[in-house]
Design an enzyme around this catalytic site. Structure first.
Site, PDB file in Angstrom:
ATOM      1  N   THR A   1       0.614  -1.103   0.071  1.00  0.00           N
ATOM      2  CA  THR A   1      -0.111   0.227   0.024  1.00  0.00           C
ATOM      3  C   THR A   1       1.003   1.365   0.011  1.00  0.00           C
ATOM      4  OG1 THR A   1      -1.510  -0.979   1.963  1.00  0.00           O
ATOM      5  CG2 THR A   1      -1.645   1.234   1.223  1.00  0.00           C
ATOM      6  N   GLU A   2       0.035   2.165  -0.536  1.00  0.00           N
ATOM      7  CA  GLU A   2       1.131   3.611  -0.516  1.00  0.00           C
ATOM      8  C   GLU A   2       0.093   4.175  -0.416  1.00  0.00           C
ATOM      9  OE1 GLU A   2       3.261   4.061  -3.558  1.00  0.00           O
ATOM     10  OE2 GLU A   2       4.555   2.300  -3.872  1.00  0.00           O
TER      11      GLU A   2
ATOM     12  N   GLN B   1     -23.855  -3.630  22.892  1.00  0.00           N
ATOM     13  CA  GLN B   1     -25.181  -3.804  23.507  1.00  0.00           C
ATOM     14  C   GLN B   1     -25.600  -4.669  24.260  1.00  0.00           C
ATOM     15  OE1 GLN B   1     -26.649  -1.215  21.267  1.00  0.00           O
ATOM     16  NE2 GLN B   1     -28.843  -1.073  22.543  1.00  0.00           N
TER      17      GLN B   1
ATOM     18  N   GLU C   1      -5.914  -5.928   3.954  1.00  0.00           N
ATOM     19  CA  GLU C   1      -6.240  -6.969   2.452  1.00  0.00           C
ATOM     20  C   GLU C   1      -6.783  -7.252   1.694  1.00  0.00           C
ATOM     21  OE1 GLU C   1      -4.145 -10.551   4.252  1.00  0.00           O
ATOM     22  OE2 GLU C   1      -3.833 -10.282   5.518  1.00  0.00           O
ATOM     23  N   GLY C   2      -7.317  -5.979   1.575  1.00  0.00           N
ATOM     24  CA  GLY C   2      -8.676  -5.725   0.271  1.00  0.00           C
ATOM     25  C   GLY C   2     -10.116  -5.440   1.445  1.00  0.00           C
TER      26      GLY C   2
ATOM     27  N   ALA D   1      -2.086   4.318  -3.370  1.00  0.00           N
ATOM     28  CA  ALA D   1      -2.211   3.335  -4.345  1.00  0.00           C
ATOM     29  C   ALA D   1      -2.951   2.619  -3.350  1.00  0.00           C
ATOM     30  CB  ALA D   1      -1.385   2.947  -4.559  1.00  0.00           C
TER      31      ALA D   1
ATOM     32  N   TRP E   1       1.325   1.842   5.999  1.00  0.00           N
ATOM     33  CA  TRP E   1       0.640   1.768   6.758  1.00  0.00           C
ATOM     34  C   TRP E   1       0.677   0.363   6.619  1.00  0.00           C
ATOM     35  CZ3 TRP E   1      -4.961   3.395   4.596  1.00  0.00           C
ATOM     36  CH2 TRP E   1      -5.317   5.009   4.966  1.00  0.00           C
TER      37      TRP E   1
ATOM     38  N   SER F   1      -6.825   0.372  -2.843  1.00  0.00           N
ATOM     39  CA  SER F   1      -7.934  -0.864  -3.449  1.00  0.00           C
ATOM     40  C   SER F   1      -7.486  -1.058  -4.865  1.00  0.00           C
ATOM     41  CB  SER F   1      -8.899  -0.706  -3.860  1.00  0.00           C
ATOM     42  OG  SER F   1      -9.596   0.051  -2.021  1.00  0.00           O
TER      43      SER F   1
ATOM     44  N   ARG G   1      -6.276 -14.821   3.094  1.00  0.00           N
ATOM     45  CA  ARG G   1      -7.808 -14.152   3.207  1.00  0.00           C
ATOM     46  C   ARG G   1      -8.494 -14.405   4.424  1.00  0.00           C
ATOM     47  NH1 ARG G   1      -8.050 -11.251  -2.306  1.00  0.00           N
ATOM     48  NH2 ARG G   1      -7.113  -8.647  -1.711  1.00  0.00           N
TER      49      ARG G   1
HETATM   50  C1  LIG Z   1      -4.143  -0.803   9.764  1.00  0.00           C
HETATM   51  C2  LIG Z   1      -4.072  -1.102   8.706  1.00  0.00           C
HETATM   52  C3  LIG Z   1      -2.632  -2.152   8.603  1.00  0.00           C
HETATM   53  C4  LIG Z   1      -2.741  -2.847   7.284  1.00  0.00           C
HETATM   54  N1  LIG Z   1      -1.637  -2.950   7.247  1.00  0.00           N
HETATM   55  C5  LIG Z   1      -1.103  -3.186   5.905  1.00  0.00           C
HETATM   56  C6  LIG Z   1      -0.037  -3.976   5.063  1.00  0.00           C
HETATM   57  O1  LIG Z   1       0.393  -4.654   5.630  1.00  0.00           O
HETATM   58  N2  LIG Z   1       0.504  -3.956   4.119  1.00  0.00           N
HETATM   59  C7  LIG Z   1       0.208  -3.140   2.672  1.00  0.00           C
HETATM   60  O2  LIG Z   1       0.692  -3.644   2.148  1.00  0.00           O
HETATM   61  N3  LIG Z   1      -0.800  -2.044   3.355  1.00  0.00           N
HETATM   62  C8  LIG Z   1      -1.728  -2.694   4.373  1.00  0.00           C
HETATM   63  N4  LIG Z   1      -2.965  -1.706   4.951  1.00  0.00           N
HETATM   64  C9  LIG Z   1      -3.214  -1.048   3.866  1.00  0.00           C
HETATM   65  C10 LIG Z   1      -5.121  -1.768   3.726  1.00  0.00           C
HETATM   66  O3  LIG Z   1      -4.777  -2.536   2.783  1.00  0.00           O
HETATM   67  C11 LIG Z   1      -5.567  -0.952   2.497  1.00  0.00           C
HETATM   68  O4  LIG Z   1      -5.959   0.149   3.312  1.00  0.00           O
HETATM   69  C12 LIG Z   1      -6.587  -1.536   1.780  1.00  0.00           C
HETATM   70  O5  LIG Z   1      -6.258  -1.821   1.263  1.00  0.00           O
HETATM   71  C13 LIG Z   1      -8.147  -0.045   1.175  1.00  0.00           C
HETATM   72  O6  LIG Z   1      -6.866   0.859   0.282  1.00  0.00           O
HETATM   73  P1  LIG Z   1      -7.242   1.987   1.039  1.00  0.00           P
HETATM   74  O7  LIG Z   1      -7.507   2.308   2.390  1.00  0.00           O
HETATM   75  O8  LIG Z   1      -6.490   3.218   0.553  1.00  0.00           O
HETATM   76  O9  LIG Z   1      -8.624   2.103   0.553  1.00  0.00           O
HETATM   77  P2  LIG Z   1      -8.762   2.831  -0.898  1.00  0.00           P
HETATM   78  O10 LIG Z   1      -9.098   2.096  -1.742  1.00  0.00           O
HETATM   79  O11 LIG Z   1      -9.271   4.744  -1.126  1.00  0.00           O
HETATM   80  O12 LIG Z   1     -11.017   2.888  -0.542  1.00  0.00           O
HETATM   81  C14 LIG Z   1     -11.666   3.717   0.127  1.00  0.00           C
HETATM   82  C15 LIG Z   1     -13.227   3.463  -0.518  1.00  0.00           C
HETATM   83  O13 LIG Z   1     -13.686   3.062  -1.921  1.00  0.00           O
HETATM   84  C16 LIG Z   1     -13.700   1.873  -1.492  1.00  0.00           C
HETATM   85  N5  LIG Z   1     -13.744   1.634  -3.114  1.00  0.00           N
HETATM   86  C17 LIG Z   1     -12.555   1.397  -3.370  1.00  0.00           C
HETATM   87  N6  LIG Z   1     -12.546   1.390  -5.071  1.00  0.00           N
HETATM   88  C18 LIG Z   1     -13.676   0.247  -5.587  1.00  0.00           C
HETATM   89  C19 LIG Z   1     -13.924  -0.244  -6.267  1.00  0.00           C
HETATM   90  N7  LIG Z   1     -13.780  -0.623  -7.283  1.00  0.00           N
HETATM   91  N8  LIG Z   1     -15.391  -0.537  -6.377  1.00  0.00           N
HETATM   92  C20 LIG Z   1     -16.127  -0.577  -5.359  1.00  0.00           C
HETATM   93  N9  LIG Z   1     -15.337   0.480  -3.619  1.00  0.00           N
HETATM   94  C21 LIG Z   1     -14.106   0.701  -4.331  1.00  0.00           C
HETATM   95  C22 LIG Z   1     -12.923   0.853  -0.524  1.00  0.00           C
HETATM   96  O14 LIG Z   1     -13.834  -0.773  -0.861  1.00  0.00           O
HETATM   97  C23 LIG Z   1     -13.546   2.284   0.582  1.00  0.00           C
HETATM   98  O15 LIG Z   1     -14.691   1.821   1.187  1.00  0.00           O
HETATM   99  C24 LIG Z   1      -3.284  -2.071   6.569  1.00  0.00           C
HETATM  100  C25 LIG Z   1      -4.503  -0.391   6.445  1.00  0.00           C
HETATM  101  C26 LIG Z   1      -4.757  -0.530   7.679  1.00  0.00           C
HETATM  102  C27 LIG Z   1      -5.378   0.388   8.372  1.00  0.00           C
END
Ligand SMILES: Cc1cc2nc3c(=O)[nH]c(=O)nc-3n(C[C@H](O)[C@H](O)[C@H](O)COP(=O)(O)OP(=O)(O)OC[C@H]3O[C@@H](n4cnc5c(N)ncnc54)[C@H](O)[C@@H]3O)c2cc1C
Lengths: 383, 236
Positions: free
Chosen positions: A125-126, A336, A363-364, A129, A155, A131, A242
């Site tokens: 994740t970045e 609750q 993880e998605g 970047a 993250w 999802s 997953r």
């Molecule tokens: C505590 C924590 C630990 C983590 N650990 C890791 C790690 O170890 N390694 C790593 O690589 N990452 C890690 N992550 C990152 C994590 O996998 C991402 O936060 C996650 O994949 C979602 O990305 P985003 O937060 O940028 O949300 P976004 O992609 O910005 O999504 C925002 C919203 O839009 C929705 N959305 C986005 N695209 C679509 C679509 N095509 N269709 C429908 N809805 C959509 C999403 O479901 C979400 O509700 C971590 C995150 C957290 C919070």
């Protein structure tokens, strides 16, 4: 309700329960409150051989399946999901080496990860970047015998605590998703630094950090397989990992259910235990049914993966989706049932509710899981 | 397992790890758990293997039944002599039920070994000697002694580990040898009830009789009265 476990699987559960009762439960409120990384507990987890489970015996592991990883993760999550996340994230970090690494890479890295002496992390994740993993901007440029990494990961679980990082970077930015590759980066490599540690809603004992690469030079042989394989590696890794996120969800939901059930029997209102009210009974019944259903789906998915089936993406996504949505609902209902007490930090259910939320995100996200399931349905039919 | 024995086992396993990591020179250390008891005590020995002990040894015979601390020490001493090549005997400081804390010193006496009770830390150890720290009521003591020796330990020495999966699997397969009176070459009159100088006839909770006297009056009157009472009792 127990499944038909082998003696070895029951041993795994017994070991985890002892760790939960003796080490995690007495410490968890403070770990959560202060956001302390559970170094000592993870050492104990390592000494008990739990990191060895999924690693083949020739690399110091015990050569079990995903099923064993799931039951261990489930049990640890009953104690504290922050601990369980840190445990599972090390597995997530080394799955790329396990499934695509070269013999040399496996020999070099797996034994110390299997023993728990070192932890791994998974850096995909970045900031731009999440999802859309195709949007990563970290680059890796080949320069003689080295790759030069530049960019920032966000993250990353176990960031700053882990020794071995599997990092996804663009080797061919023009090619989009096909231009990504995966690298093994060791902690003390010059040019590799850690950014801020996040202050989170839940799983507060786990460490979530930025990884910053500035002209970070890593040996050429640290690439996993070859250039362009990055996203295939990421997707195959998630297919395997997953169900363990689902297992975290089942574990935390089970713990919340136990708390709610116990409380309902001792809390008296209107002259009777609240467990005598049908409204409470039905909530408990639904919670227990949903936990059991999610557990069955996780176990089924793990068994299918362990059988060697290739098309596991759909089932794997389903198990994570269903279990995490279930855990969110069950933990909210547990709060609750405890009423105002459930809202207070004196009881563990508010923490479980905060912890459960992450299983719907990392993880998605669950939206992405639904996309995976729907696309596979349309492509391959109901089966 | 007797709770204090868990600390003894952990300390034994830690010593082995200490030697194996090369910090104390490269000695080949083996940890053996010995228990005298009925056949079911095999489970406790298996548990100790799951915690990292190399092997277990059960001393079991009808003739050993009813042993007091002296007969227990006598039987253990026979077995340990038979093991022959030992350096350090670690015991739990006392049992959970009997609470006497006597087996350790008696065993050391029988084997003609130095004994140090209530050890809270093993500071240094090599092939020839051990240096330990122990907590007494009002002070710490640091004692060095030659090996072989026997020590007893309590809960301040370590935090016992959780068993490992490989340990549990090893324990499941482990064969626990059983040594009986013939094997130990111990005479019937030395072991069990017949080898015991003491016999527990009855165990009961003492009735505590409280006599309460309430002293009334002003603070000065109360102090005077209390002073008089204590003086009469010879306390002051
Ligand atoms: C505590 C924590 C630990 C983590 N650990 C890791 C790690 O170890 N390694 C790593 O690589 N990452 C890690 N992550 C990152 C994590 O996998 C991402 O936060 C996650 O994949 C979602 O990305 P985003 O937060 O940028 O949300 P976004 O992609 O910005 O999504 C925002 C919203 O839009 C929705 N959305 C986005 N695209 C679509 C679509 N095509 N269709 C429908 N809805 C959509 C999403 O479901 C979400 O509700 C971590 C995150 C957290 C919070």
């Amino acid at each position: 309700m127990r499944y038909f476990l082998t003696e070895e699987q029951q041993m795994i559960i017994d070991i985890c329960r002892q760790i939960v009762d003796e080490r995690i439960i007495p410490a968890r409120a403070e770990l959560d409150e202060k956001g302390i990384f559970p170094t000592e507990i993870l050492k104990e987890v390592g000494k008990s051989d739990l990191f060895r489970l999924f690693v083949p015996e020739e690399y110091g592991g015990m050569g079990t399946g995903i099923f064993e990883v799931c039951i261990a993760t489930e049990e640890l999550s009953r104690g504290d999901m922050g601990v369980a996340t840190s445990y599972a994230a090390s597995g997530l970090g080394f799955i790329p080496i396990l499934i695509y690494g070269s013999e040399e890479q496996k020999k070099k890295y797996l034994p110390q990860l299997a023993s728990g002496e070192k932890l791994a992390a998974f850096g995909l994740t970045e900031s731009e970047a999440g999802s859309d993993v195709g949007g990563i901007r970290t680059t890796a440029k080949l320069d003689g015998d080295y790759y030069i990494l530049n960019g920032t990961k966000q993250w990353i679980t176990n960031g700053g605590e882990a020794d071995i990082y599997t990092i996804f970077a663009m080797t061919d930015p023009g090619k989009g998703a096909r231009g990504a590759s995966t690298f093994i980066v060791e902690r003390d490599t010059p040019g590799f630094n850690f950014g801020k540690k996040e202050d989170k809603l839940g799983i507060r004992s786990s460490a979530t950090r930025e990884l910053i690469f500035t002209d970070c030079k890593i040996p050429r042989e640290n690439i996993i397989t070859r250039e362009g394989m990055g996203f295939i590696i990421a997707m195959k890794t998630f297919d395997q990992s997953r169900p363990a996120v689902g297992a975290q969800a089942v574990g935390v939901a089970q713990a919340a259910l136990e708390e709610a059930l116990n409380y309902s029997k001792i809390r008296k209102q209107f002259g009777a235990a609240i467990s005598s009210f049908q409204a409470i009974q039905h909530m408990l019944a639904d919670m227990a049914t949903n936990v059991e259903a999610a557990r069955a789906l996780i176990y089924q998915t793990a068994k299918v993966i362990d059988s060697g089936e290739k098309n596991i993406g759909r089932l794997s996504a389903m198990s994570k989706l269903f279990a995490s949505d279930m855990a969110m609902k069950v933990t909210i209902d547990a709060v609750q049932i405890l009423g105002g007490y459930g809202y207070m930090k004196d009881y563990p259910v508010e923490r479980m509710m905060r912890d459960a939320k992450i299983t719907q995100i990392y993880e998605g996200t669950n939206q992405i899981q639904r996309n995976i399931i729907a696309l596979d349905l349309i492509k391959r039919g109901v089966l | 397992m007797n709770p204090f024995d868990t600390y003894a086992i952990e300390e034994g396993v830690r010593l082995k790890e200490r030697f194996n990591s090369g910090n104390n020179g490269n000695l080949d250390v083996e940890v053996i758990a010995v228990s005298m008891g009925p056949p079911q005590a095999e489970e406790v020995l298996k548990e100790s293997i799951s915690l990292g002990v190399d092997s277990g040894l059960l001393l079991s015979d009808r003739a050993f039944a009813g042993a007091d601390t002296w007969a227990t020490a006598a039987t253990l001493a026979r077995a340990i002599k038979k093991i022959d090549d030992y350096k350090l005997i670690i015991l739990g400081k006392q049992t959970f039920d009997g609470d006497t804390g006597q087996v350790g010193p008696e065993l050391a006496h029988k084997l003609n070994l130095p004994f140090i009770g209530y050890v809270s830390s093993i500071l240094e150890i090599d092939y020839k000697k051990v240096k330990v720290k122990r907590l007494m009521e009002d002070r710490y003591e640091i004692i060095e002694t030659r090996l072989p020796a026997a020590i007893s330990v309590g809960k301040d020495i370590n935090v016992p580990r959780v068993p490992s999966l490989r340990g549990k699997l090893k324990a499941k397969k482990a064969e626990i040898p059983v040594w009986d009176k013939n094997c130990l070459d111990i005479k019937e009159k030395e072991a069990g009830l017949s080898g015991s100088y003491t016999k527990v006839i009855k165990i009961f909770t003492p009735k505590v009789k409280h006599e309460v006297k309430i002293i009334k009056g002003s603070a000065d009157e109360q102090v005077n009265e209390l002073y008089k009472e204590l003086k009469e009792l010879g306390v002051i």
